[in-house]
Scaffold this active site. Structure first.
Site, mmCIF file in Angstrom:
data_model
loop_
_atom_site.group_PDB
_atom_site.id
_atom_site.type_symbol
_atom_site.label_atom_id
_atom_site.label_comp_id
_atom_site.label_asym_id
_atom_site.label_seq_id
_atom_site.Cartn_x
_atom_site.Cartn_y
_atom_site.Cartn_z
ATOM 1 N N ALA A 195 52.745 15.031 63.879
ATOM 2 C CA ALA A 195 53.010 14.551 62.519
ATOM 3 C C ALA A 195 52.817 13.041 62.463
ATOM 4 O O ALA A 195 53.121 12.337 63.433
ATOM 5 C CB ALA A 195 54.444 14.897 62.137
ATOM 6 N N GLY A 201 52.884 18.446 66.628
ATOM 7 C CA GLY A 201 51.927 19.141 65.771
ATOM 8 C C GLY A 201 50.517 19.140 66.346
ATOM 9 O O GLY A 201 49.717 20.025 66.018
ATOM 10 N N GLU A 205 50.525 22.012 68.538
ATOM 11 C CA GLU A 205 50.605 23.194 67.663
ATOM 12 C C GLU A 205 49.241 23.517 67.047
ATOM 13 O O GLU A 205 48.856 24.679 66.910
ATOM 14 C CB GLU A 205 51.641 22.964 66.569
ATOM 15 C CG GLU A 205 53.057 22.889 67.119
ATOM 16 C CD GLU A 205 54.071 22.714 66.009
ATOM 17 O OE1 GLU A 205 54.598 23.731 65.523
ATOM 18 O OE2 GLU A 205 54.328 21.559 65.614
ATOM 19 N N GLU A 207 59.499 17.759 69.755
ATOM 20 C CA GLU A 207 60.237 17.766 68.482
ATOM 21 C C GLU A 207 61.751 17.773 68.621
ATOM 22 O O GLU A 207 62.450 17.106 67.854
ATOM 23 C CB GLU A 207 59.810 18.964 67.619
ATOM 24 C CG GLU A 207 58.445 18.797 66.966
ATOM 25 C CD GLU A 207 57.300 19.333 67.809
ATOM 26 O OE1 GLU A 207 57.508 19.504 69.033
ATOM 27 O OE2 GLU A 207 56.229 19.565 67.264
#
Ligand code: COA
Length: 261
Positions: free
Chosen positions: A66, A111, A114, A134
């Protein structure tokens, strides 16, 4: 910072999608996620496409997750919208009719990992670092990470990485099955991925698609239904001209010419 957060180019049936924000370690801003979604729509309508390689610009980061600078200015409601957007705009990487490959050219964190986990296959430069940090930030992976990593490497290994948030080198990531292959630092991970995908790009289109969909189905279908689905996909190949051409080519001791029919 460049205007367009993501670049797309095509090379012989393969789309190369590059997140182009090296100043921010290719972090996933709102505009980046949206653009990836648009690109997914554009690519999904292209029946000639055989594979898509996703990578990051520069040699430091694939994607640092992010965009934490942007996130600081976001309300909780906006974060919720972002979580919905991750699923809506990145999901095509797991559902497309062409294989998707993450060419991890540097750090893949949060992310970023991910995103790589949403792809079908993953290769990385030997110096890359991977991790899901995270929980250390008071949140959990929210772009499918908890679900995809558990399915890929098993619950206990997934819990180790998600709960500790520790960073992995590529040797460990390869051993865990997070990566399919590791590329030496002297080589370009993108070029290596393209070479790896050559048999896919040059293979029989119907068989390639059928194989991809059949193997992916094993993620969700119980075995008996999966076997039915495999049979269905086999049938598509059996009816194809390319299957007959492959048999003729073997008899005539030449390379087959596949036409995708
Ligand atoms: N979002 C926005 N900007 C980021 C970023 C992110 N996720 N990660 C790095 N950047 C920015 C840094 O702020 C810095 O910009 P600045 O110089 O304008 O402040 C620039 O990218 C370079 O980062 P820097 O930390 O100086 O480089 P590094 O090589 O020492 O470390 C990382 C790179 C990626 C290992 C480190 O920046 C990091 O750990 N980032 C956070 C990753 C993370 O926790 N992601 C999960 C989010 S849920």
């Amino acid at each position: 910072m460049s205007e367009e957060p993501v670049r797309v180019e095509r090379r012989a049936g393969i789309a190369i999608v590059t997140i182009d924000r090296p100043e921010r370690m290719n972090a996933l801003s709102w505009a980046t996620v949206r653009r990836l979604g648009e690109i997914g729509q554009e690519l999904s309508s292209d029946r000639t496409l055989r594979a898509c390689v996703l990578t990051g610009a520069g040699d430091k980061a694939f994607c640092a997750g992010a965009d934490l600078k942007e996130r600081q200015g976001m309300s909780r409601a906006q974060v919720r919208e972002m979580l919905t957007a991750y699923r809506a705009d990145l999901g095509w990487l797991a559902r497309s009719e062409f294989v998707t490959v993450a060419a991890i050219n540097g750090v893949a964190l949060g992310g970023g990992l991910e995103l790589a986990l949403t792809c079908d296959l993953r290769c990385a430069v030997a110096s890359a670092t991977l991790g899901l940090p995270e929980t250390g930030l008071g949140i959990i992976p929210g772009a499918g990470g908890t679900q995809r990593i558990a399915r890929l490497i098993g619950e206990a290994r997934a819990l180790d990485l998600v709960l500790t948030g520790r960073r992995l080198d590529t040797t460990e990531a390869l051993a865990l099955g997070l990566l399919n292959r590791v590329v030496p630092e002297t080589e370009s991970v993108l070029e290596s991925a393209l070479l790896w995908l050559k048999p896919v790009a040059e293979g029989a289109p119907i068989a390639q698609r059928a194989a991809l969909l059949a193997v992916r189905a094993a993620r969700t279908l119980p075995l008996e239904q999966g076997l039915d689905y495999e049979r269905e996909q086999y049938e598509r190949c059996l009816e194809s001209e390319d299957r007959d051409e492959a048999l003729r080519a073997i008899a005539e001791k030449r390379k087959p010419k596949f036409v995708g029919k």
